[in-house]
Scaffold this motif. Structure first.
Motif, PDB file in Angstrom:
ATOM      1  N   HIS A   1      41.541  33.413  36.199  1.00 41.81           N
ATOM      2  CA  HIS A   1      41.550  34.295  37.049  1.00 41.81           C
ATOM      3  C   HIS A   1      40.851  35.628  36.469  1.00 41.81           C
ATOM      4  O   HIS A   1      40.560  35.735  35.416  1.00 41.81           O
ATOM      5  CB  HIS A   1      42.732  34.714  37.943  1.00 41.81           C
ATOM      6  CG  HIS A   1      43.545  35.334  36.874  1.00 41.81           C
ATOM      7  ND1 HIS A   1      43.527  36.601  36.122  1.00 41.81           N
ATOM      8  CD2 HIS A   1      44.864  34.768  36.157  1.00 41.81           C
ATOM      9  CE1 HIS A   1      44.500  36.764  35.538  1.00 41.81           C
ATOM     10  NE2 HIS A   1      45.408  35.658  35.426  1.00 41.81           N
ATOM     11  N   ALA A   2      40.071  36.278  37.553  1.00 42.67           N
ATOM     12  CA  ALA A   2      39.339  37.461  37.077  1.00 42.67           C
ATOM     13  C   ALA A   2      40.439  38.480  36.685  1.00 42.67           C
ATOM     14  O   ALA A   2      41.427  38.350  37.006  1.00 42.67           O
ATOM     15  CB  ALA A   2      38.548  37.900  38.122  1.00 42.67           C
TER      16      ALA A   2
ATOM     17  N   THR B   1      38.818  43.277  40.224  1.00 42.94           N
ATOM     18  CA  THR B   1      37.785  42.633  40.537  1.00 42.94           C
ATOM     19  C   THR B   1      37.544  42.246  42.165  1.00 42.94           C
ATOM     20  O   THR B   1      38.614  41.768  42.781  1.00 42.94           O
ATOM     21  CB  THR B   1      37.522  41.144  39.721  1.00 42.94           C
ATOM     22  OG1 THR B   1      37.649  41.628  38.290  1.00 42.94           O
ATOM     23  CG2 THR B   1      36.137  40.504  40.102  1.00 42.94           C
TER      24      THR B   1
ATOM     25  N   ALA C   1      38.071  38.363  44.295  1.00 42.79           N
ATOM     26  CA  ALA C   1      38.634  37.486  43.278  1.00 42.79           C
ATOM     27  C   ALA C   1      40.153  37.064  43.570  1.00 42.79           C
ATOM     28  O   ALA C   1      40.671  37.753  44.062  1.00 42.79           O
ATOM     29  CB  ALA C   1      38.614  38.193  42.033  1.00 42.79           C
TER      30      ALA C   1
ATOM     31  N   ASP D   1      43.665  38.704  41.378  1.00 41.41           N
ATOM     32  CA  ASP D   1      43.100  39.287  40.228  1.00 41.41           C
ATOM     33  C   ASP D   1      44.103  40.057  39.584  1.00 41.41           C
ATOM     34  O   ASP D   1      45.007  40.698  40.320  1.00 41.41           O
ATOM     35  CB  ASP D   1      41.847  40.328  40.702  1.00 41.41           C
ATOM     36  CG  ASP D   1      42.053  41.258  41.447  1.00 41.41           C
ATOM     37  OD1 ASP D   1      42.496  40.710  42.729  1.00 41.41           O
ATOM     38  OD2 ASP D   1      41.912  42.271  41.230  1.00 41.41           O
ATOM     39  N   HIS D   2      44.540  40.026  38.053  1.00 44.64           N
ATOM     40  CA  HIS D   2      44.999  40.903  37.446  1.00 44.64           C
ATOM     41  C   HIS D   2      44.889  40.606  36.086  1.00 44.64           C
ATOM     42  O   HIS D   2      44.086  40.009  35.660  1.00 44.64           O
ATOM     43  CB  HIS D   2      46.663  40.384  37.805  1.00 44.64           C
ATOM     44  CG  HIS D   2      47.006  39.129  37.308  1.00 44.64           C
ATOM     45  ND1 HIS D   2      46.816  38.022  37.932  1.00 44.64           N
ATOM     46  CD2 HIS D   2      47.507  38.918  36.242  1.00 44.64           C
ATOM     47  CE1 HIS D   2      47.174  36.979  37.515  1.00 44.64           C
ATOM     48  NE2 HIS D   2      48.091  37.399  36.279  1.00 44.64           N
ATOM     49  N   THR D   3      45.555  41.510  35.043  1.00 45.39           N
ATOM     50  CA  THR D   3      45.223  41.261  33.797  1.00 45.39           C
ATOM     51  C   THR D   3      46.616  41.389  33.281  1.00 45.39           C
ATOM     52  O   THR D   3      47.440  42.490  33.068  1.00 45.39           O
ATOM     53  CB  THR D   3      44.313  42.641  33.050  1.00 45.39           C
ATOM     54  OG1 THR D   3      43.252  42.477  33.850  1.00 45.39           O
ATOM     55  CG2 THR D   3      44.429  42.322  31.495  1.00 45.39           C
TER      56      THR D   3
ATOM     57  N   GLY E   1      39.588  41.357  30.710  1.00 48.13           N
ATOM     58  CA  GLY E   1      40.756  40.627  31.464  1.00 48.13           C
ATOM     59  C   GLY E   1      41.135  39.720  30.560  1.00 48.13           C
ATOM     60  O   GLY E   1      41.001  39.764  29.110  1.00 48.13           O
TER      61      GLY E   1
ATOM     62  N   ALA F   1      36.100  34.626  38.459  1.00 50.52           N
ATOM     63  CA  ALA F   1      36.270  34.368  37.015  1.00 50.52           C
ATOM     64  C   ALA F   1      35.247  33.857  36.380  1.00 50.52           C
ATOM     65  O   ALA F   1      35.028  34.052  34.896  1.00 50.52           O
ATOM     66  CB  ALA F   1      37.536  33.454  36.990  1.00 50.52           C
TER      67      ALA F   1
ATOM     68  N   GLU G   1      32.863  36.540  35.374  1.00 52.56           N
ATOM     69  CA  GLU G   1      33.225  37.261  34.299  1.00 52.56           C
ATOM     70  C   GLU G   1      33.178  36.601  32.835  1.00 52.56           C
ATOM     71  O   GLU G   1      32.924  37.021  32.110  1.00 52.56           O
ATOM     72  CB  GLU G   1      34.497  37.526  34.734  1.00 52.56           C
ATOM     73  CG  GLU G   1      35.594  38.427  33.538  1.00 52.56           C
ATOM     74  CD  GLU G   1      36.872  38.488  33.890  1.00 52.56           C
ATOM     75  OE1 GLU G   1      37.686  38.539  32.920  1.00 52.56           O
ATOM     76  OE2 GLU G   1      37.083  38.961  34.955  1.00 52.56           O
TER      77      GLU G   1
ATOM     78  N   HIS H   1      41.367  39.139  48.054  1.00 49.80           N
ATOM     79  CA  HIS H   1      42.605  38.965  46.889  1.00 49.80           C
ATOM     80  C   HIS H   1      43.342  37.629  47.175  1.00 49.80           C
ATOM     81  O   HIS H   1      43.741  36.779  46.231  1.00 49.80           O
ATOM     82  CB  HIS H   1      43.613  40.112  47.018  1.00 49.80           C
ATOM     83  CG  HIS H   1      44.785  39.788  46.130  1.00 49.80           C
ATOM     84  ND1 HIS H   1      45.863  39.543  46.378  1.00 49.80           N
ATOM     85  CD2 HIS H   1      44.896  40.145  44.643  1.00 49.80           C
ATOM     86  CE1 HIS H   1      46.709  39.544  45.324  1.00 49.80           C
ATOM     87  NE2 HIS H   1      46.134  39.804  44.290  1.00 49.80           N
TER      88      HIS H   1
END
Length: 280
Positions: free
Chosen positions: A106-107, A111, A114, A117-119, A136, A161, A164, A184
């Motif tokens: 995932h991005a 983002t 996306a 999206d998360h990190t 990310g 993604a 990215e 999202h």
């Protein structure tokens, strides 16, 4: 030729909502099935492209999503690292391989358009900067590959993604988009039969390229690092900043410096896990 496959879940075929990625929810069975579907497509393509061995790292949440029984048909050519914690988390075991695939990714957090999206931790991380560049999980994990001179050959996930990945790793990296994010938690999704062939063909081309000497380019730096982790809440940064060696940059942000991207990835996992454990 040994291929490493780090397998997340949010970027899998048809997955659009968090309920489909959490083992505590009924909808999880769908996410689990689609993660395995995309993995099998990549395995078949990589074997057709010349891979002799494949090492799979279950890389989502508790990292017990993929059943080894689903991989038994490959006759011992495929092994799986399952469970957590792992020293390198999503990249455990990569150092013994020749090329890497990032599947169902995932991005990064923040983002637009996306899916999920998360990190690393959606509840903790606002953003991460590595050597002054926002990254990310794709960038953080590719840095570990770079440290070991292992090219990232293929990334699958949603369109964001894939974009990215090309931005972080260079335009030569192969990508397979299985859905286009609307928001999202909504997407325009391709059906599983279509995505199986897309991923299989992408994995075939990636493995074939590596076999014949086309290692691609990995534009992620190696060596010394400075990593800034910005949390959603000051209480999370308060907790992470208690670790010796960290520097508090502002209310949300903690900095760590060091040498070696393996160490960087371990710091990222540890600081985010500690910050995310704080009630707010």
């Amino acid at each position: 030729m040994k291929i490493y496959m780090s397998v997340d879940m949010e970027g899998a075929t048809g997955v659009v909502r968090s309920e489909q990625t959490k083992a505590s929810r009924d909808e999880y069975r769908f996410g689990q099935a689609m993660q395995t579907h995309d993995l099998k497509a990549a395995i078949e393509g990589a074997l057709e492209g010349g891979a002799r061995e494949i090492l799979v790292n279950d890389s989502h949440d508790g990292m017990i999503n993929i059943s080894p029984a689903d991989l038994s048909r490959y006759g011992g050519r495929v092994r799986i690292i399952s469970g957590s914690p792992k020293t390198l988390g999503m990249m455990e075991g990569v150092e013994c391989c020749d090329g890497a695939f990032f599947l169902c990714y995932h991005a990064m957090a923040g983002t637009e358009r996306a899916i999920l999206d998360h990190t690393i931790s959606g509840k903790a991380v606002f953003g991460v900067r590595l050597n002054d560049k926002e990254v990310g999980e794709i960038g953080l994990n590719a840095a570990v590959c770079s440290e070991h001179s292992i090219p990232v050959l293929l990334v699958t996930g949603d369109t964001a993604a894939c974009e990215e990945a090309r931005s972080a790793l260079g335009q030569e990296v192969l990508t397979c988009s299985v859905k286009r994010g609307i928001g999202h938690s909504s997407a325009d999704c391709l059906p599983p039969d279509d995505t199986f062939e897309i991923i299989r063909k992408g994995a075939f081309e990636a493995a074939k390229s590596l076999k014949y000497g086309g290692t691609g380019k990995n534009e992620i730096p190696r060596g010394a690092f400075q990593m800034d982790i910005s949390f959603h809440y000051t209480s999370q940064a308060d907790s992470a900043a208690t670790i010796p060696g960290t520097t508090r940059i502002d209310g949300r942000t903690v900095r760590i410096k060091g040498i070696g991207m393996d160490l960087m990835r371990r710091w990222a996992g540890s600081l985010i896990s500690l910050g995310g454990s704080v009630a707010f």
